[in-house]
Design a protein around this motif. Structure first.
Motif, PDB file in Angstrom:
ATOM      1  N   VAL A 120       0.830  -1.206   0.000  1.00 30.54           N
ATOM      2  CA  VAL A 120       0.000   0.000   0.000  1.00 30.54           C
ATOM      3  C   VAL A 120       0.862   1.254   0.000  1.00 30.54           C
ATOM      4  N   SER A 121       1.858   1.301   0.866  1.00 27.33           N
ATOM      5  CA  SER A 121       2.676   2.513   1.002  1.00 27.33           C
ATOM      6  C   SER A 121       3.428   2.854  -0.273  1.00 27.33           C
ATOM      7  N   SER A 122       3.734   1.848  -1.092  1.00 27.14           N
ATOM      8  CA  SER A 122       4.473   2.114  -2.331  1.00 27.14           C
ATOM      9  C   SER A 122       3.656   2.936  -3.327  1.00 27.14           C
ATOM     10  N   TYR A 123       2.327   2.929  -3.175  1.00 23.72           N
ATOM     11  CA  TYR A 123       1.464   3.676  -4.089  1.00 23.72           C
ATOM     12  C   TYR A 123       1.197   5.107  -3.621  1.00 23.72           C
ATOM     13  N   ILE A 124       1.370   5.384  -2.341  1.00 23.41           N
ATOM     14  CA  ILE A 124       0.925   6.672  -1.792  1.00 23.41           C
ATOM     15  C   ILE A 124       2.110   7.469  -1.263  1.00 23.41           C
ATOM     16  N   GLN A 125       3.056   7.709  -2.126  1.00 21.34           N
ATOM     17  CA  GLN A 125       4.201   8.529  -1.766  1.00 21.34           C
ATOM     18  C   GLN A 125       3.826  10.005  -1.910  1.00 21.34           C
ATOM     19  N   GLY A 126       3.720  10.715  -0.775  1.00 22.71           N
ATOM     20  CA  GLY A 126       3.377  12.127  -0.818  1.00 22.71           C
ATOM     21  C   GLY A 126       1.930  12.345  -1.238  1.00 22.71           C
ATOM     22  N   ASP A 127       1.714  13.354  -2.084  1.00 18.33           N
ATOM     23  CA  ASP A 127       0.376  13.705  -2.563  1.00 18.33           C
ATOM     24  C   ASP A 127       0.178  13.296  -4.016  1.00 18.33           C
ATOM     25  N   ASP A 128       0.810  12.209  -4.410  1.00 26.04           N
ATOM     26  CA  ASP A 128       0.715  11.747  -5.792  1.00 26.04           C
ATOM     27  C   ASP A 128      -0.680  11.190  -6.053  1.00 26.04           C
ATOM     28  N   ILE A 129      -1.547  11.980  -6.689  1.00 26.95           N
ATOM     29  CA  ILE A 129      -2.918  11.548  -6.958  1.00 26.95           C
ATOM     30  C   ILE A 129      -2.941  10.400  -7.952  1.00 26.95           C
ATOM     31  N   ASP A 130      -1.960  10.363  -8.860  1.00 32.00           N
ATOM     32  CA  ASP A 130      -1.901   9.263  -9.824  1.00 32.00           C
ATOM     33  C   ASP A 130      -1.630   7.947  -9.113  1.00 32.00           C
ATOM     34  N   GLY A 131      -0.755   7.964  -8.110  1.00 36.60           N
ATOM     35  CA  GLY A 131      -0.490   6.758  -7.342  1.00 36.60           C
ATOM     36  C   GLY A 131      -1.695   6.311  -6.538  1.00 36.60           C
ATOM     37  N   GLN A 132      -2.446   7.281  -5.999  1.00 35.17           N
ATOM     38  CA  GLN A 132      -3.658   6.943  -5.253  1.00 35.17           C
ATOM     39  C   GLN A 132      -4.698   6.296  -6.170  1.00 35.17           C
ATOM     40  N   TRP A 133      -4.827   6.830  -7.376  1.00 36.65           N
ATOM     41  CA  TRP A 133      -5.781   6.259  -8.327  1.00 36.65           C
ATOM     42  C   TRP A 133      -5.375   4.838  -8.719  1.00 36.65           C
ATOM     43  N   LYS A 134      -4.083   4.620  -8.934  1.00 38.50           N
ATOM     44  CA  LYS A 134      -3.600   3.284  -9.280  1.00 38.50           C
ATOM     45  C   LYS A 134      -3.824   2.307  -8.124  1.00 38.50           C
ATOM     46  N   LEU A 135      -3.655   2.782  -6.897  1.00 36.84           N
ATOM     47  CA  LEU A 135      -3.911   1.924  -5.734  1.00 36.84           C
ATOM     48  C   LEU A 135      -5.381   1.543  -5.672  1.00 36.84           C
ATOM     49  N   TYR A 136      -6.253   2.497  -5.929  1.00 40.52           N
ATOM     50  CA  TYR A 136      -7.692   2.224  -5.888  1.00 40.52           C
ATOM     51  C   TYR A 136      -8.081   1.214  -6.967  1.00 40.52           C
TER      52      TYR A 136
END
Length: 255
Positions: A120-136
């Protein structure tokens, strides 16, 4: 090997499969589109009747056999529903859902203590919205492929259908407001009606549209919360089975 299943259980499983297939069929042609589609089609027909139909000098005839009217209305409502959903989702994305993922996903992950997981943490580095979307998307993919959680998929799809319905209804109410304003400005109607009722009705439609879009965004929030909660349950369930020791009673205890 002998089959020990009872006839009643076999019939029940067979009926369940049939109803599941029927549900899949209606899922392909999502019935939620008919709600916003019917409302949008109604606004279009409203304009047509007031500006074209009643102004026709020739005999008003339907050029096709009467039975064509019913499937034509059904198909038209469905097509209007698709357009209403697409347009409504765009408007909702611009004004209501644009920050929902960032303001809901990360706090939910923190509340359920999933940030300590490397996956999980690998997707949410900082405020990267693209990473959050990919995690979702990754979470959704794992839920869909998790055969142990079919009820969750149906539950989440209900949230999706409700959000889609509200988005399409929100757009259809905007169409209704525009139709009423067009009739107010260019229609031949009584002055009292045009001065009060039509602007008031258009205002009510716009207010209803705002409420519908806001409610659709809330269902999106519920969907995100439940997706995260599922993975929290997979990590550790709140309910644990406590085995209570059984005390064997002997004849001496009753003596």
């Amino acid at each position: 090997m002998k089959n020990n299943e009872s006839p009643a259980k076999s019939i029940s499983m067979g009926l369940g499969t049939i109803f599941e297939r029927i549900g899949d069929f209606f899922h392909i042609f999502d019935l939620s589109f008919f709600v916003g589609g019917s409302a949008t089609l109604g606004a279009i027909v409203f304009l047509y009747v007031n500006f074209i139909y009643y102004r026709l000098t020739e005999t008003r005839l339907f050029l096709f056999p009467e039975w064509v009217a019913v499937p034509a209305l059904i198909i038209s409502a469905y097509l209007c529903g698709l357009i209403a959903f697409a347009a409504g989702r765009e408007l909702s994305g611009l004004f209501f859902r644009s920050k929902t993922l960032a303001t809901t996903l990360i706090p939910a992950i923190g509340r359920h203590r999933l940030t300590q997981l490397p996956e999980v943490s690998s997707y949410i580095q900082g405020d990267d919205i693209d990473g959050q979307w990919k995690l979702y998307i990754r979470m959704w993919s794992e839920i869909v492929h998790d055969t142990s959680a079919p009820l969750l998929v149906h539950h989440l799809m209900r949230y999706w259908a409700m959000a889609a319905t509200y988005d399409s209804v929100g757009f259809s109410l905007i169409v209704w407001a525009i139709s009423l304003l067009i009739l107010w400005l260019f229609g031949s109607i009584p002055v009292a009606l045009s001065m009060v009722a039509l602007p008031a009705a258009a205002t009510v439609c716009l207010l209803g549209s705002y409420i519908a879009f806001r409610r659709g965004a809330q269902y999106y929030e519920y969907q995100i919360e439940d997706v995260v909660a599922h993975f929290a349950v997979k990590q550790k369930s709140l309910t644990t089975i406590v085995e209570t020791p059984v005390i064997a009673e002997t004849s001496e205890n009753h003596s």
